[in-house]
Design a protein around this motif. Sequence first.
Motif: not given
Length: 305
Positions: A105-123, A148-157
């Motif tokens: 309303a004040d003329g400025s802009t709110a910028r929202v990022a949408f990040v996608g992630v899919t479970t590795p269990a999909t394989l 085996d640890t979830g570190a790779a997924l966390a790093a990608a996100v």
Amino acid sequence: MASYVADRKGVFGSGNVTLVDAGDAVQGNVMGTLTQGQALVDIMNATGYDYVIPGNHEFDYGMPQFNHLVGSANATYLSCNFTDKRPEVPTLMFAPYAIQDYPLADGSTARVAFVGVTTPATLTASSPKSFWRSDDDHTCVYGFCEDDTGAALAAAVQNAVDQARAAGADYVVLLAHLGQDGSPDIWRSDALAKRCRGIDVIIDGHSHQEYVQVMQDTEGKTSSSRKRARSSPAWVRSLSIRTAAPSPPARSPSRPRFCARPAKAAIPHTCRRRRSGAMPTCRMRNAVVRSYRNGVHSIKCRNPR
């Protein structure tokens, strides 16, 4: 769904409403099975989805059909961890994030990022052969940052979140198909939230349950996780990121409707309950609201003894 979206746009303005899906949109009913997901993508196009992510069941019809569905969709697919491993350096199949601008309303802009992630269990949670090099060579040529640890997924996100913040995002919404109950502990959405920073909201899919949680990230800041099971008759929900924009106008209470809940306990055939304009809980069969005045509902049984 189209009516709900139109209603929200009428309340908040068309530029302030974004429709997203957290995966498994093209499977789960007869219409999807008979058309291999095409009919559901057509419905999503007509409804006006903006961003979607692939869930594990998007691959049930094979990779060629998945690519066809993506090509026929108007929505933008996002995933920060779905990779093609055939090149010497694995490459992402989709953009990891997208940024949407919302006028204030004040003329400025709110910028929202949408990040996608899919479970590795999909394989293994979908058709494994969708990811093979060929029927004779069962080497997986696609990946989801699995380890085996979830570190790779966390790093990608985290990498995608950092890129979005560097690109000017004020808020980050993680569109996730990770789940909790029944999901591997290292890839659960709540476990991921605790290993990352900079995420404001997680809209989660995959597990068929409903939850709203507030969790702390690696810096001790809180993020909110929301999931509503699609088996519920009213699974559509709106998520508002509060900014300096004015609140929407108050809406009048909904018109009283029939209540046909199964009988659970004996209660008088006539009852009056003050519930601030909300429909009271009625445990009688064939009950009908006879009147509504000043926030008071009068409920009577259709078949009084």
